[in-house]
Design an enzyme around this catalytic site. Structure first.
Site, PDB file in Angstrom:
ATOM      1  N   LYS A  35      10.167  64.703  49.085  1.00  0.00           N
ATOM      2  CA  LYS A  35      11.316  64.519  49.974  1.00  0.00           C
ATOM      3  C   LYS A  35      11.558  65.765  50.826  1.00  0.00           C
ATOM      4  O   LYS A  35      12.678  66.175  51.040  1.00  0.00           O
ATOM      5  CB  LYS A  35      12.559  64.209  49.154  1.00  0.00           C
ATOM      6  N   CYS A  36      10.497  66.351  51.313  1.00  0.00           N
ATOM      7  CA  CYS A  36      10.552  67.615  52.037  1.00  0.00           C
ATOM      8  C   CYS A  36      10.153  67.375  53.493  1.00  0.00           C
ATOM      9  O   CYS A  36       9.433  66.425  53.797  1.00  0.00           O
ATOM     10  CB  CYS A  36       9.576  68.589  51.352  1.00  0.00           C
ATOM     11  N   GLY A  37      10.569  68.250  54.376  1.00  0.00           N
ATOM     12  CA  GLY A  37      10.168  68.149  55.773  1.00  0.00           C
ATOM     13  C   GLY A  37       8.661  68.288  55.962  1.00  0.00           C
ATOM     14  O   GLY A  37       8.111  67.819  56.957  1.00  0.00           O
ATOM     15  N   PHE A  38       7.993  68.916  54.994  1.00  0.00           N
ATOM     16  CA  PHE A  38       6.539  69.097  55.072  1.00  0.00           C
ATOM     17  C   PHE A  38       5.768  67.972  54.364  1.00  0.00           C
ATOM     18  O   PHE A  38       4.537  67.981  54.357  1.00  0.00           O
ATOM     19  CB  PHE A  38       6.124  70.442  54.474  1.00  0.00           C
ATOM     20  N   THR A  39       6.480  67.003  53.790  1.00  0.00           N
ATOM     21  CA  THR A  39       5.837  65.918  53.050  1.00  0.00           C
ATOM     22  C   THR A  39       4.767  65.186  53.857  1.00  0.00           C
ATOM     23  O   THR A  39       3.741  64.801  53.290  1.00  0.00           O
ATOM     24  CB  THR A  39       6.899  64.932  52.507  1.00  0.00           C
TER      25      THR A  39
END
Length: 159
Positions: A35-39
């Site tokens: 659930k990360c911006g880098f996912t």
């Protein structure tokens, strides 16, 4: 401990796995989060894996919930998410800590081999470590480094 092969890691089913099983392969070890911006980097990691796995390259994903709780609490949710959304087929392991008192010894080793800017600590999800066929860390990449930017380094050590 001399190489990444000296460690054991926990599989998603709770069983231990020796890193010796990857001896002679080129590894890209990544602390992941769903659930990360880098996912979306999962997509690029999977492309690299598919493109070079026949030449002995493997991506190893280690889910981590240490950065703003951006990982599912249940490992099955993590695996389903990664497979459904990004088609991940590279090995994923049990959730670990990459910093602090409970950090996994593998990550202590990785950080000792290649420290970050100002500190050895992992600063965020999707920090990547490139490991050569001898189990030595050759490079550390920041979370902002896209998988496609690592391809040239992978190719140079695949030879």
């Amino acid at each position: 401990m001399e190489t990444v092969y000296d460690f054991t890691v926990k599989m998603t089913d709770g069983n231990e796995k020796s890193m010796r099983e990857y001896e002679g392969k080129i590894l890209l070890i990544v602390n992941t989060a769903s659930k990360c911006g880098f996912t979306p980097q999962f997509e690029g990691l999977q492309k690299l894996y598919e493109k070079y796995k026949e030449q002995g390259f493997v991506v190893l994903g280690f889910p981590c919930d240490q950065f703003k709780n951006q990982e599912f609490s249940n490992i099955d949710e993590t695996l389903q998410f990664c497979q459904k959304k990004y088609g991940v087929t590279f090995p994923m392991f049990a959730k670990i800590d990459v910093n602090g008192e409970k950090e996994h010894p593998l990550y202590t080793f990785l950080k000792d081999q290649k420290g970050g800017i100002l500190s050895k600590n992992i600063k965020w999800n999707f920090t990547k470590f490139l490991v050569d066929r001898n189990g030595k860390v050759v490079e550390r990449y920041s979370p902002t480094t896209k998988p496609s930017k690592i391809e040239e380094d992978i190719v140079s050590i695949l030879k």
